[in-house]
Write an enzyme that holds these catalytic residues in place. Structure first.
Site, PDB file in Angstrom:
ATOM      1  N   ARG A   1      21.466 -13.825  19.808  1.00 56.55           N
ATOM      2  CA  ARG A   1      21.903 -13.371  21.399  1.00 56.55           C
ATOM      3  C   ARG A   1      20.629 -12.986  22.228  1.00 56.55           C
ATOM      4  O   ARG A   1      20.818 -13.159  23.515  1.00 56.55           O
ATOM      5  CB  ARG A   1      22.782 -12.004  21.129  1.00 56.55           C
ATOM      6  CG  ARG A   1      22.384 -11.013  21.266  1.00 56.55           C
ATOM      7  CD  ARG A   1      23.708 -10.023  21.804  1.00 56.55           C
ATOM      8  NE  ARG A   1      24.286 -10.596  23.046  1.00 56.55           N
ATOM      9  CZ  ARG A   1      24.042 -10.771  24.303  1.00 56.55           C
ATOM     10  NH1 ARG A   1      23.024 -10.367  24.586  1.00 56.55           N
ATOM     11  NH2 ARG A   1      24.771 -11.668  24.965  1.00 56.55           N
ATOM     12  N   TYR A   2      19.609 -12.793  21.671  1.00 55.63           N
ATOM     13  CA  TYR A   2      18.650 -12.725  22.530  1.00 55.63           C
ATOM     14  C   TYR A   2      17.561 -13.771  22.546  1.00 55.63           C
ATOM     15  O   TYR A   2      17.500 -14.699  21.882  1.00 55.63           O
ATOM     16  CB  TYR A   2      17.704 -11.326  22.011  1.00 55.63           C
ATOM     17  CG  TYR A   2      18.546  -9.945  22.042  1.00 55.63           C
ATOM     18  CD1 TYR A   2      18.457  -9.285  23.161  1.00 55.63           C
ATOM     19  CD2 TYR A   2      18.864  -9.380  20.975  1.00 55.63           C
ATOM     20  CE1 TYR A   2      19.250  -8.265  23.259  1.00 55.63           C
ATOM     21  CE2 TYR A   2      19.610  -8.296  21.185  1.00 55.63           C
ATOM     22  CZ  TYR A   2      19.859  -7.596  22.187  1.00 55.63           C
ATOM     23  OH  TYR A   2      20.175  -6.381  22.189  1.00 55.63           O
TER      24      TYR A   2
ATOM     25  N   ARG B   1      14.520 -13.722  19.599  1.00 55.92           N
ATOM     26  CA  ARG B   1      14.914 -13.208  18.209  1.00 55.92           C
ATOM     27  C   ARG B   1      16.348 -13.172  17.614  1.00 55.92           C
ATOM     28  O   ARG B   1      17.321 -13.332  18.345  1.00 55.92           O
ATOM     29  CB  ARG B   1      14.450 -11.566  18.233  1.00 55.92           C
ATOM     30  CG  ARG B   1      15.102 -10.784  19.004  1.00 55.92           C
ATOM     31  CD  ARG B   1      14.341  -9.487  19.507  1.00 55.92           C
ATOM     32  NE  ARG B   1      14.958  -8.570  20.230  1.00 55.92           N
ATOM     33  CZ  ARG B   1      15.208  -8.656  21.669  1.00 55.92           C
ATOM     34  NH1 ARG B   1      14.516  -9.645  22.330  1.00 55.92           N
ATOM     35  NH2 ARG B   1      15.639  -7.763  22.273  1.00 55.92           N
TER      36      ARG B   1
ATOM     37  N   CYS C   1      26.612  -4.432  -0.052  1.00 58.48           N
ATOM     38  CA  CYS C   1      25.428  -3.227   0.306  1.00 58.48           C
ATOM     39  C   CYS C   1      25.774  -2.295  -0.914  1.00 58.48           C
ATOM     40  O   CYS C   1      26.566  -2.618  -2.101  1.00 58.48           O
ATOM     41  CB  CYS C   1      26.515  -2.276   1.476  1.00 58.48           C
ATOM     42  SG  CYS C   1      26.234  -2.934   3.103  1.00 58.48           S
TER      43      CYS C   1
ATOM     44  N   CYS D   1      29.563   2.115   4.455  1.00 51.03           N
ATOM     45  CA  CYS D   1      29.800   3.237   5.494  1.00 51.03           C
ATOM     46  C   CYS D   1      31.049   2.880   6.067  1.00 51.03           C
ATOM     47  O   CYS D   1      31.457   1.969   6.608  1.00 51.03           O
ATOM     48  CB  CYS D   1      28.517   3.077   6.635  1.00 51.03           C
ATOM     49  SG  CYS D   1      26.855   2.829   5.894  1.00 51.03           S
TER      50      CYS D   1
ATOM     51  N   CYS E   1      31.594   0.973   9.443  1.00 51.42           N
ATOM     52  CA  CYS E   1      30.826  -0.301   9.526  1.00 51.42           C
ATOM     53  C   CYS E   1      31.223  -1.271  10.609  1.00 51.42           C
ATOM     54  O   CYS E   1      32.442  -1.547  10.809  1.00 51.42           O
ATOM     55  CB  CYS E   1      30.943  -0.964   8.195  1.00 51.42           C
ATOM     56  SG  CYS E   1      30.070  -2.621   8.335  1.00 51.42           S
TER      57      CYS E   1
ATOM     58  N   ARG F   1      30.233  -4.325  10.857  1.00 53.79           N
ATOM     59  CA  ARG F   1      30.757  -5.582  10.356  1.00 53.79           C
ATOM     60  C   ARG F   1      31.656  -5.484   9.215  1.00 53.79           C
ATOM     61  O   ARG F   1      31.734  -6.259   8.392  1.00 53.79           O
ATOM     62  CB  ARG F   1      29.411  -6.438   9.836  1.00 53.79           C
ATOM     63  CG  ARG F   1      28.706  -6.892  10.888  1.00 53.79           C
ATOM     64  CD  ARG F   1      27.389  -7.751  10.598  1.00 53.79           C
ATOM     65  NE  ARG F   1      26.629  -7.567  11.669  1.00 53.79           N
ATOM     66  CZ  ARG F   1      25.491  -6.965  11.744  1.00 53.79           C
ATOM     67  NH1 ARG F   1      24.874  -6.297  10.546  1.00 53.79           N
ATOM     68  NH2 ARG F   1      24.707  -6.843  12.802  1.00 53.79           N
TER      69      ARG F   1
ATOM     70  N   ASP G   1      30.551   1.812  17.321  1.00 55.27           N
ATOM     71  CA  ASP G   1      31.097   0.555  18.105  1.00 55.27           C
ATOM     72  C   ASP G   1      32.664   0.590  18.008  1.00 55.27           C
ATOM     73  O   ASP G   1      33.411   1.594  17.167  1.00 55.27           O
ATOM     74  CB  ASP G   1      30.814  -0.666  17.111  1.00 55.27           C
ATOM     75  CG  ASP G   1      29.316  -1.065  17.340  1.00 55.27           C
ATOM     76  OD1 ASP G   1      29.033  -0.735  18.750  1.00 55.27           O
ATOM     77  OD2 ASP G   1      28.955  -1.623  16.454  1.00 55.27           O
TER      78      ASP G   1
ATOM     79  N   ASP H   1      25.942  -0.589  22.231  1.00 55.39           N
ATOM     80  CA  ASP H   1      26.066  -2.061  21.848  1.00 55.39           C
ATOM     81  C   ASP H   1      27.134  -2.629  22.422  1.00 55.39           C
ATOM     82  O   ASP H   1      28.432  -2.323  22.463  1.00 55.39           O
ATOM     83  CB  ASP H   1      26.128  -2.469  20.281  1.00 55.39           C
ATOM     84  CG  ASP H   1      25.139  -3.599  19.949  1.00 55.39           C
ATOM     85  OD1 ASP H   1      24.892  -4.523  20.851  1.00 55.39           O
ATOM     86  OD2 ASP H   1      24.614  -3.694  18.821  1.00 55.39           O
TER      87      ASP H   1
ATOM     88  N   LYS I   1      22.348  -4.603  23.306  1.00 58.03           N
ATOM     89  CA  LYS I   1      22.014  -3.323  23.245  1.00 58.03           C
ATOM     90  C   LYS I   1      21.733  -2.655  24.801  1.00 58.03           C
ATOM     91  O   LYS I   1      20.665  -3.416  25.143  1.00 58.03           O
ATOM     92  CB  LYS I   1      21.117  -2.701  22.388  1.00 58.03           C
ATOM     93  CG  LYS I   1      21.439  -3.146  20.920  1.00 58.03           C
ATOM     94  CD  LYS I   1      20.087  -2.745  20.100  1.00 58.03           C
ATOM     95  CE  LYS I   1      20.519  -3.213  18.573  1.00 58.03           C
ATOM     96  NZ  LYS I   1      20.446  -4.873  18.471  1.00 58.03           N
TER      97      LYS I   1
HETATM   98  C1  LIG Z   1      20.012  -5.329  17.469  1.00 57.59           C
HETATM   99  C2  LIG Z   1      20.073  -6.925  17.611  1.00 57.59           C
HETATM  100  C3  LIG Z   1      18.651  -7.528  17.546  1.00 57.59           C
HETATM  101  C4  LIG Z   1      17.199  -6.626  17.686  1.00 57.59           C
HETATM  102  O1  LIG Z   1      17.131  -5.909  18.979  1.00 57.59           O
HETATM  103  P1  LIG Z   1      16.114  -5.226  19.028  1.00 57.59           P
HETATM  104  O2  LIG Z   1      16.351  -4.343  20.329  1.00 57.59           O
HETATM  105  O3  LIG Z   1      14.967  -6.008  19.174  1.00 57.59           O
HETATM  106  O4  LIG Z   1      15.862  -4.178  18.099  1.00 57.59           O
HETATM  107  C5  LIG Z   1      18.747  -8.989  17.371  1.00 57.59           C
HETATM  108  N1  LIG Z   1      20.015  -9.659  17.493  1.00 57.59           N
HETATM  109  C6  LIG Z   1      21.049  -8.819  17.548  1.00 57.59           C
HETATM  110  C7  LIG Z   1      22.209  -9.786  17.685  1.00 57.59           C
HETATM  111  C8  LIG Z   1      21.254  -7.459  17.483  1.00 57.59           C
HETATM  112  O5  LIG Z   1      22.408  -6.984  17.372  1.00 57.59           O
END
Ligand SMILES: *Cc1c(COP(=O)(O)O)cnc(C)c1O
Length: 447
Positions: free
Chosen positions: A116-117, A120, A129, A133, A136, A138, A297, A334, A341
């Site tokens: 999504r980013y 990363r 798990c 929790c 959860c 997910r 969430d 989120d 986020k």
């Molecule tokens: C939380 C998350 C990350 C990591 O986010 P950071 O702000 O870098 O810790 C990466 N991908 C997804 C889909 C996430 O939900």
């Protein structure tokens, strides 16, 4: 033994279990509690808990004896109990509820990989798990062994990562990566480390909290072969910080692994500034840096744990300035629908003029900052260091606007709507007149 000392609570519930069993994580996994009968042996379930535990189709229940031993059996509102024993509230529906509130599956190029980013990815490596929790995010896949990821899925995930050089950070989550067979985890880490553009690997795991005995010397010896490796745990309440957890964090720290914590803001569990202050101060004593505090969430089963967002702002107000800066997490929502986020915090910026900014601190002290009168503007286009650096097109967002990549971000259909029909006419013919002319300061426009 770690330098900080905390309580160890094992005795009241499971005193007859020999140490070598108790301290073996495989024993903990094999002896998890999940039924009315199991729980009633160590505490008295409430009618609401009994009803929930007998509901067919409930999100999986399984709790390690270690984690159960942290519960005060005489307190029906115990903050640990509420995290892992369901109550009738879990089946309540609420406005806005979704199955996949973060639209993770929509952002998955291959099963289990959420990209999504720009730089990363989140890699879901298992649905299992150590304990489950109740809130959860997910729950749609977690706990269900038939939904877990196969060798073929791992291959596809690795293949995608190999072919996607912009990814420099891979975050292993799930489920919980530390429930994988040690060999499988090691092989995954090895395969990730073989990809040259992956700079850092992160593990998100609640295993140290549910089962600190899993953090063995063999585990830390294995993990430290894959540096730079970062590790985030998930603690929500100071009662979860036991001597056993402190010792496990000590081991990971000594292996050179930076440690962080991600909490979820939960009604009736940690929705209080005093609890949160104790929590973050205890975390930094065990060398774990509070990283995120999440708004709960909009996910099925979590309705009764939700707080207003303003509760999180109130908590940050009570932390920032009042305690060590590095113990203040970032409070994030989120984004429902998959926006990632979004940090939310109190306002410290009160007002400004062309040369002054008015700010307030945590005590309510209001001050002014005089802006510089001469500021040599940094221009990335002419700076030798920045010249060739660019944010990911299409994901550069507001930063891209500031960087001159675009003049505006417009909602879908904005352009059609604002053309207002009528076709071309004499005042519209010159279509460039709403673009900057690129004259004057030599920095704006289309040069
Ligand atoms: C939380 C998350 C990350 C990591 O986010 P950071 O702000 O870098 O810790 C990466 N991908 C997804 C889909 C996430 O939900």
């Amino acid at each position: 033994m770690s330098p900080a000392s905390f309580e160890s609570k094992r005795a009241p519930f499971f005193k007859e279990i020999p140490d070598e069993k108790w301290n073996d994580w495989r024993w903990q996994m094999a002896n998890r509690l999940n039924s009315v009968e199991d729980f009633n042996q160590v505490l008295k379930l409430t009618p609401s808990e009994e009803k929930a535990l007998s509901t067919p189709g409930l999100f999986r229940v399984d709790v390690t004896p270690y984690y159960v031993s942290l519960i005060d059996p005489d307190d029906v509102d115990d903050p640990i109990r509420k995290q892992i024993i369901p109550t009738a509230g879990e089946v309540d529906v609420f406005t806005g509820m979704m199955e996949d509130s973060l639209a993770e599956d929509r952002h998955s190029p291959v099963p289990g990989l959420v990209h999504r980013y720009p730089d990363r990815v989140l890699m879901l490596v298992t649905t299992q798990c150590a304990s489950y929790c109740r809130y959860c995010t997910r729950a749609r896949i977690v706990g269900d062994p038939t939904q877990t990821f196969s060798r073929t899925d791992f291959d596809a995930q690795i293949e995608y990562l190999k072919n996607t050089p912009q990814v420099r950070d891979v975050l292993l989550s799930g489920g919980d990566p530390l429930t994988l067979a040690p060999k499988v985890l090691e092989e995954l880490l090895t395969r990730l480390r073989e990809i040259p553009h992956i700079e850092i690997i992160r593990i998100g795991s609640r295993v140290p909290v549910f089962m600190p005995m899993r953090v063995t010397t063999e585990l830390t010896d294995m993990l430290q072969k894959f540096h730079p490796l970062w590790f985030n745990i998930h603690v929500n309440h100071p009662n979860e910080i036991s001597q056993e957890l402190a010792d496990s964090m000590d081991k990971l720290s000594r292996a050179g692994i930076p440690l962080g914590n991600q909490s979820v803001l939960l009604a009736g569990i940690n929705d209080c500034v005093h609890i949160q202050r104790d929590l973050v101060q205890k975390l930094v004593r065990i060398r774990v840096r509070p990283y995120y505090l999440y708004q709960c969430d909009l996910v099925e089963g979590a309705g009764h744990f939700r707080t207003p967002i303003s509760k999180g702002i109130e908590i940050i107000e009570g932390l920032r300035g009042h305690t060590s800066g590095f113990s203040v997490p970032t409070f994030v929502v989120d984004a429902p629908g998959g926006g990632g986020k979004i940090p939310v915090m109190p306002n410290y910026y009160i007002s400004s003029s062309d040369h002054k900014v008015v700010l307030r601190n945590y005590e309510g002290y209001i001050t002014t900052y005089e802006e510089p009168q001469k500021y040599a503007i940094h221009d990335p286009k002419t700076c030798s260091y920045c010249q060739n650096k660019r944010l990911e097109p299409g994901q550069s967002g507001v930063s891209g606007l500031l960087d001159g990549e675009a003049m505006f971000i417009e909602p879908e259909h904005f352009e059609e709507l604002h053309n207002r029909g009528g076709g071309q006419h004499r005042l519209r013919a010159d279509t460039d007149k709403w673009k900057p002319l690129g004259i004057g300061d030599g920095k704006s426009g289309n040069e």
